[in-house]
Design an enzyme around this catalytic site. Structure first.
Site, PDB file in Angstrom:
ATOM      1  N   SER A  92       0.842  -1.192   0.000  1.00 22.85           N
ATOM      2  CA  SER A  92       0.000   0.000   0.000  1.00 22.85           C
ATOM      3  C   SER A  92       0.875   1.239   0.000  1.00 22.85           C
ATOM      4  O   SER A  92       2.108   1.158  -0.049  1.00 22.85           O
ATOM      5  CB  SER A  92      -0.919   0.004   1.222  1.00 22.85           C
ATOM      6  OG  SER A  92      -0.148   0.084   2.417  1.00 22.85           O
ATOM      7  N   LYS A  93       0.221   2.395   0.098  1.00 19.34           N
ATOM      8  CA  LYS A  93       0.940   3.667   0.052  1.00 19.34           C
ATOM      9  C   LYS A  93       2.008   3.758   1.135  1.00 19.34           C
ATOM     10  O   LYS A  93       3.062   4.344   0.928  1.00 19.34           O
ATOM     11  CB  LYS A  93      -0.051   4.817   0.213  1.00 19.34           C
ATOM     12  CG  LYS A  93      -1.043   4.948  -0.922  1.00 19.34           C
ATOM     13  CD  LYS A  93      -2.018   6.091  -0.675  1.00 19.34           C
ATOM     14  CE  LYS A  93      -3.045   6.208  -1.785  1.00 19.34           C
ATOM     15  NZ  LYS A  93      -4.003   7.308  -1.533  1.00 19.34           N
ATOM     16  N   ARG A  94       1.723   3.178   2.293  1.00 22.58           N
ATOM     17  CA  ARG A  94       2.676   3.327   3.401  1.00 22.58           C
ATOM     18  C   ARG A  94       3.963   2.540   3.183  1.00 22.58           C
ATOM     19  O   ARG A  94       4.931   2.707   3.920  1.00 22.58           O
ATOM     20  CB  ARG A  94       2.030   2.898   4.718  1.00 22.58           C
ATOM     21  CG  ARG A  94       1.590   1.446   4.781  1.00 22.58           C
ATOM     22  CD  ARG A  94       0.766   1.197   6.047  1.00 22.58           C
ATOM     23  NE  ARG A  94       0.220  -0.135   6.106  1.00 22.58           N
ATOM     24  CZ  ARG A  94       0.867  -1.191   6.563  1.00 22.58           C
ATOM     25  NH1 ARG A  94       2.108  -1.048   7.006  1.00 22.58           N
ATOM     26  NH2 ARG A  94       0.308  -2.375   6.598  1.00 22.58           N
ATOM     27  N   HIS A  95       3.989   1.676   2.154  1.00 21.58           N
ATOM     28  CA  HIS A  95       5.199   0.917   1.878  1.00 21.58           C
ATOM     29  C   HIS A  95       6.140   1.640   0.915  1.00 21.58           C
ATOM     30  O   HIS A  95       7.205   1.117   0.596  1.00 21.58           O
ATOM     31  CB  HIS A  95       4.842  -0.460   1.298  1.00 21.58           C
ATOM     32  CG  HIS A  95       4.180  -1.369   2.281  1.00 21.58           C
ATOM     33  ND1 HIS A  95       2.822  -1.621   2.256  1.00 21.58           N
ATOM     34  CD2 HIS A  95       4.676  -2.067   3.328  1.00 21.58           C
ATOM     35  CE1 HIS A  95       2.516  -2.462   3.229  1.00 21.58           C
ATOM     36  NE2 HIS A  95       3.613  -2.739   3.898  1.00 21.58           N
ATOM     37  N   GLY A  96       5.740   2.792   0.426  1.00 19.90           N
ATOM     38  CA  GLY A  96       6.646   3.501  -0.489  1.00 19.90           C
ATOM     39  C   GLY A  96       5.912   4.206  -1.597  1.00 19.90           C
ATOM     40  O   GLY A  96       4.986   4.962  -1.362  1.00 19.90           O
TER      41      GLY A  96
END
Length: 473
Positions: free
Chosen positions: A245-249
């Protein structure tokens, strides 16, 4: 049978990594079999879709080199076709208008959940308003949706190229809404009409769509269309084991461009997320096309490893044609406000810098020195190397540089060696102060290459600046 695959993203956000892998697998399958790759934009969610997202999808596909043979088709341009097919199903008694209110459906759902039953529509409107021909003749001026009349008996068998044989009982599938109250088609209906009209033979997509497949197959069958072969690819996980998801990069595939990755490196990395060919790690695009087979895709989730992607990117920077790397480097130089016409050719810069750069961002930042003046010396490097005792040697070297008839690496190297010998010092003892004088720091490509790329005029000016700096020490 001519192979026809499609990539059908929804323009409700950016083109993300999972979508790119799906596009890549579909593109490779079509290319391997001499088939057709279709780009279709599924933009029937008018509230969430945007032209910016459409452009982001097209930009990402172009940067990656995933050229499409047909399209891009916009579902929003095909609304009359969906209405035509919906009316056909109504006329044939294969769909019906449902007038159940939202409150009724919510009450039904709550009761089913309280009884620990699977929430599903109870078919209240299924057999209302049938005409003598078996078609549906309910009123059109009352708020309603259109539902597909799903078979109540039998089963749907999906021979999935990744998951194998998957069986769904029709009794577990309720009557799917195919047209909303506002007249817009739902995803499961529009995709079926499109796949049928576009004669798609193979659908490669994320396994989150597997549960949609039996519904889509049932609609295809009543339309008299041959269902495509399906391959449902497992999801991509972050390093923490959660769904990527977005929080992974990176949010958008174009962020990888911004971070300095070559498209080939990203494609090579993504093709190995869930697919393998022996122990081989490096694949050219031609090799991907030759070797890829959807039957070889793993049925377990893959983990995204940023470190592996960086390793691959460094490999491609080192081994790709310098002109190709330079083409992508120019975009990063432009972002730094550098006009490559004001200095050495970017091909030469790539050849000089490629062994030291993991990303094109790093290469660009380290190469600005060849095109414009640096602001300040690195304090530690200047203190160590720009000392009064080096001034005589730098002065003599400046004179030699000014007199060179040919501005080439060999002549520059020889000049540094000669001056170092005259002053009874090793070449490195002169090369490092020269490097700091020209670059502001003690890190650069080999000194003869560095001097050549900076150019004679800039070299002499920067040496004058360094000598003045030494005078002020």
């Amino acid at each position: 049978m001519s192979v026809r695959t499609r990539f059908a993203p929804s323009p409700t956000g950016y083109l993300h990594i999972g979508g790119v892998r799906t596009a890549l697998f579909s593109w490779l399958y079509a290319r391997k079999h001499g088939g057709t790759f279709i780009l279709r934009i599924e933009d029937t969610d008018l509230e969430r879709s945007s032209i910016e997202s459409v452009n982001a999808i097209l930009e990402g596909m172009t940067w990656l080199g995933l050229e499409y043979d047909e399209g891009p088709f916009l579902q929003s341009d095909r609304l009359p076709r969906y209405r035509e097919v919906a009316q056909q199903l109504l006329d044939e008694g294969k769909a019906y208008r449902c007038y159940c209110s939202r409150e009724h459906l919510e009450t039904l759902r709550n009761a089913q959940m309280a009884n620990k039953e699977k929430p599903r529509y109870d078919g209240h409107c299924r057999n209302l308003f049938q005409n003598n021909d078996g078609g549906h003749a309910g009123p059109t001026d009352v708020a309603h949706v259109i539902r597909f009349k799903n078979p109540v008996d039998g089963e749907v068998v999906v021979e999935d190229q990744v998951r194998g044989r998957v069986v769904f009982g029709n009794g577990e599938l309720d009557d799917l809404v195919i047209v909303r109250t506002d007249g817009m088609p739902t995803y499961n209906f529009a995709v079926v009409v499109d796949d049928s009209d576009m004669q798609v033979t193979h659908v490669i997509r994320g396994d989150d769509h597997l549960n949609n497949t039996p519904r889509q197959i049932n609609i295809l069958k009543v339309l008299g269309a041959q269902p495509p072969m399906y391959a449902h690819v497992p999801m991509i996980l972050g390093e923490d084991g959660a769904r990527l998801s977005k929080r992974h990069g990176a949010v958008s595939v174009m962020q990888y461009r911004e971070e300095g990755f070559l498209p080939e490196a990203l494609l090579n990395y993504l093709v190995r997320l869930g697919w393998s060919h022996g122990n081989k790690e490096i694949f050219s695009v031609d090799e991907m096309i030759e070797l890829f087979d959807s039957n070889d895709v793993n049925n377990s989730a893959s983990t995204f490893n940023p470190g592996k992607l960086i390793w691959l990117n460094q490999h491609y920077i080192k081994t790709s044609e310098a002109a190709h790397v330079a083409h992508h480097l120019s975009w990063h130089m432009g972002r730094l406000g550098v006009d490559p016409a004001t200095g050495p050719s970017l091909v030469e810069v790539v050849e000089a810098q490629r062994e030291r750069a993991k990303t094109l961002v790093e290469m660009a930042q380290n190469s600005v020195i060849f095109y414009r003046e640096f602001e300040d010396y690195d304090a530690k490097a200047a203190t160590k190397h720009l000392k009064p005792e080096i001034a005589p040697a730098l002065t003599d070297l400046r004179t030699c540089f000014a007199a060179l008839s040919e501005w080439g690496s060999e002549a520059i190297h020889q000049a540094v060696m000669d001056v170092a010998q005259i002053h009874d010092m090793k070449m490195g003892k002169l090369a490092q102060p020269l490097r700091v004088a020209l670059c502001g720091t003690d890190v650069s490509p080999p000194i003869d290459v560095t001097v050549r790329l900076i150019g004679r005029e800039r070299t002499l000016q920067r040496m004058d600046r360094a000598l003045k700096h030494i005078e002020g020490c």
